[in-house]
Write a protein that holds these residues in place. Structure first.
Motif, PDB file in Angstrom:
ATOM      1  N   LEU A   1       0.862  -1.235  -0.155  1.00  0.00           N
ATOM      2  CA  LEU A   1      -0.135   0.074  -0.028  1.00  0.00           C
ATOM      3  C   LEU A   1       0.911   1.228   0.097  1.00  0.00           C
ATOM      4  CD1 LEU A   1      -3.083   0.018   0.092  1.00  0.00           C
ATOM      5  CD2 LEU A   1      -2.038  -2.174   0.743  1.00  0.00           C
ATOM      6  N   ARG A   2       2.094   1.235   0.479  1.00  0.00           N
ATOM      7  CA  ARG A   2       2.747   2.312   0.791  1.00  0.00           C
ATOM      8  C   ARG A   2       3.404   2.542  -0.777  1.00  0.00           C
ATOM      9  NH1 ARG A   2       7.420   2.032   2.816  1.00  0.00           N
ATOM     10  NH2 ARG A   2       7.503   0.052   3.655  1.00  0.00           N
ATOM     11  N   LEU A   3       4.114   1.672  -1.005  1.00  0.00           N
ATOM     12  CA  LEU A   3       4.816   1.802  -2.507  1.00  0.00           C
ATOM     13  C   LEU A   3       3.873   1.606  -3.839  1.00  0.00           C
ATOM     14  CD1 LEU A   3       8.098   0.146  -1.899  1.00  0.00           C
ATOM     15  CD2 LEU A   3       7.171   2.561  -1.292  1.00  0.00           C
ATOM     16  N   GLY A   4       2.922   0.787  -3.593  1.00  0.00           N
ATOM     17  CA  GLY A   4       1.877   0.494  -4.966  1.00  0.00           C
ATOM     18  C   GLY A   4       0.800   1.631  -4.938  1.00  0.00           C
ATOM     19  N   MET A   5       0.381   2.418  -3.737  1.00  0.00           N
ATOM     20  CA  MET A   5      -0.489   3.106  -3.978  1.00  0.00           C
ATOM     21  C   MET A   5      -0.282   4.423  -3.396  1.00  0.00           C
ATOM     22  SD  MET A   5      -1.833  -0.080  -3.403  1.00  0.00           S
ATOM     23  CE  MET A   5      -2.529  -1.183  -4.443  1.00  0.00           C
TER      24      MET A   5
END
Ligand code: 3HC
Length: 308
Positions: free
Chosen positions: A241-245
């Motif tokens: 969620l941090r890096l993908g979104m």
């Protein structure tokens, strides 16, 4: 036409993270002349004031606030020992924001006392994250007021939800939640107040979780279920969620930050009040709360937070 909030004296109930943050933006940004902070625990009250001073010092050191503005904000903060002091020698509150523990009975007692003490013109707001605002507003009737009388109907009309986000000095949003009893001018004045605190404002109907937690908590709960089912590791769930979104925190880190007890209590409200199985709390979330793992504030949650 812009509406004046008309708040010269603000009462804040609860000197924890949220109450303190609200007092901070009210004193510093909205420059409310008198911000009265109240907590049932004297220890929490002095901890709150110390944190207020630390926040000011940090903002001065970063060059975000001048020393004279910081001194003026500190001078606006007043501590009081009991709710009755919101209508005492230190002034009469035009608005009170309750940020006490997330417990209906506690909030009902507070609203009953506030309604018994303060004039009908005083806005009574709750910072609840999911409890029915209409239920809390219904308790905003003074002791001795006759049921069915004009005052008994009028008094809850000054109550509403003003939902700030943690950390309050940083998060730019306030969600307003009018109860079904709330008068339109109370909503307008509250919007003006939140804007004076430097916040953008949205409005939600008084439904379980409002807009914010109706969307956020099932997302966090789903992350806990993914961990429980072994779909991915804690770190990979958060990293996704941090890096993908581009979320500033992964959902498990965010759950620890909010408090796992708070997340569970909001999920339980959503589940109970909608009777919709899509809101059932993750078993793991319940077990962690059973174990006293409340997240950052208790030193242990999905991550460990060694005492500094
Ligand atoms: N009080 C005041 N300021 C704080 C703070 C606090 N508790 N914590 C962090 N800050 C400030 C820092 O001083 C820093 O300020 P600066 O930009 O002037 O230097 C800024 O926030 C950024 O902090 P950091 O550099 O230390 O760390 P991050 O860049 O990781 O940001 C964060 C921290 C702002 C908390 C960020 O991770 C974030 O936005 N996380 C998501 C928070 C979120 O979703 N909050 C809402 C929770 S839901 C809720 O509150 C509703 C309830 O009903 C459940």
């Amino acid at each position: 036409m812009s509406v004046a909030h008309g708040v010269k004296t603000l009462g804040v109930v609860g000197a924890g993270q949220m109450g303190l943050g609200i007092a901070y933006v009210a004193a510093l940004k909205a420059q409310i002349p008198s911000v009265m902070l109240c907590d049932a625990s004297a220890g929490q009250l002095s901890k709150g004031v110390a944190f207020f001073e630390t926040l000011l010092k940090k903002d001065v050191a970063k060059g975000k606030v001048s020393q004279s503005d910081a001194d003026a904000a500190r001078a606006r903060l007043v501590t009081v020992e009991k709710l009755e002091d919101f209508a005492g020698s230190k002034g009469i509150a035009d608005m009170v924001i309750e940020a006490a523990t997330e417990n209906l009975a506690v909030k009902q007692k507070i609203f009953g006392t506030l309604a018994s003490t303060l004039p009908l013109e005083t806005i009574l707001a709750t910072n609840t994250s999911s409890i029915s605002v209409s239920k809390i507003a219904a308790s905003a009737v003074g002791a001795g007021v006759k049921p069915g009388s004009e005052e008994a109907w009028k008094s809850p009309a000054r109550a509403l939800g003003i939902h700030f986000f943690n950390p309050v000095p940083v998060m730019p949003l306030v969600e307003l939640i009018p109860a079904i009893q709330t008068a339109p001018e109370v909503v307008d004045r509250s919007r003006a107040f939140a804007q004076a605190c430097g916040k953008e404002v949205t409005t939600s109907k008084d439904v379980p979780g409002f807009v914010s937690n109706r969307l956020l908590m099932p997302f966090i709960n789903e992350a806990v279920m993914a961990l429980e089912k072994g779909i991915a590791s804690r770190d990979d769930i958060d990293k996704t969620l941090r890096l993908g979104m581009n979320h500033p925190m992964g959902p498990l880190t965010l759950a620890d930050f909010i408090g796992l007890d708070t997340c569970l209590s909001i999920m339980e409200t959503l589940y109970r009040e909608t009777a919709d199985s899509k809101y059932r709390p993750a078993v793991l979330l319940g077990r962690m709360v059973d174990a006293g793992w409340f997240g950052k504030k208790s030193g242990k949650g999905f991550y460990d937070y060694p005492a500094k």
